[in-house]
Write a protein that holds these residues in place. Sequence first.
Motif, short mmCIF file in Angstrom:
data_model
loop_
_atom_site.label_atom_id
_atom_site.label_comp_id
_atom_site.label_asym_id
_atom_site.label_seq_id
_atom_site.Cartn_x
_atom_site.Cartn_y
_atom_site.Cartn_z
N LYS A 3 51.15 38.62 33.54
CA LYS A 3 51.38 37.62 34.57
C LYS A 3 52.88 37.45 34.78
O LYS A 3 53.66 37.65 33.85
N GLN A 17 49.15 37.82 39.05
CA GLN A 17 48.48 38.78 38.16
C GLN A 17 48.96 40.18 38.50
O GLN A 17 48.84 40.61 39.64
N VAL A 71 45.76 33.76 46.72
CA VAL A 71 44.87 32.95 45.87
C VAL A 71 43.43 33.42 46.04
O VAL A 71 42.70 33.60 45.06
N PHE A 72 43.01 33.62 47.29
CA PHE A 72 41.64 34.06 47.58
C PHE A 72 41.32 35.39 46.90
O PHE A 72 40.23 35.59 46.37
N ASN A 73 42.28 36.32 46.90
CA ASN A 73 42.08 37.64 46.31
C ASN A 73 42.38 37.67 44.80
O ASN A 73 42.41 38.74 44.21
N LYS A 74 42.63 36.50 44.22
CA LYS A 74 42.88 36.36 42.78
C LYS A 74 44.11 37.13 42.32
O LYS A 74 44.19 37.55 41.16
N THR A 77 47.29 32.88 40.72
CA THR A 77 46.56 31.77 40.11
C THR A 77 47.45 30.54 40.25
O THR A 77 48.52 30.48 39.64
#
Length: 87
Positions: A3, A17, A71-74, A77
């Motif tokens: 991270k 990430q 954020v949607f696609n991770k 975070t």
Amino acid sequence: MPKLLAYRFKQPLGWVQIPETMGFGWGLQLRLSERSSVTVPVRVQTRDRGWTQFFYAELDCLSEWQVDQLVFNKVLTPSETRDAAAA
């Protein structure tokens, strides 16, 4: 998966990430969707008279929509402070 701390407008935003297979230098390519990505700068900040350094992704150049896609696609975070601000 490693991270990297992400900042936006000098405020901590969350953690990016980074896949094991991806390296980075002074730029980091983040995937927004299957067909698009964005490259953001990686900055270094020194503390304790230069003894401590930490690297972070600077997301100032991204729009709110692009941040939401991360954020949607991770890929990103969000930190608790961003979650509290959105509520």
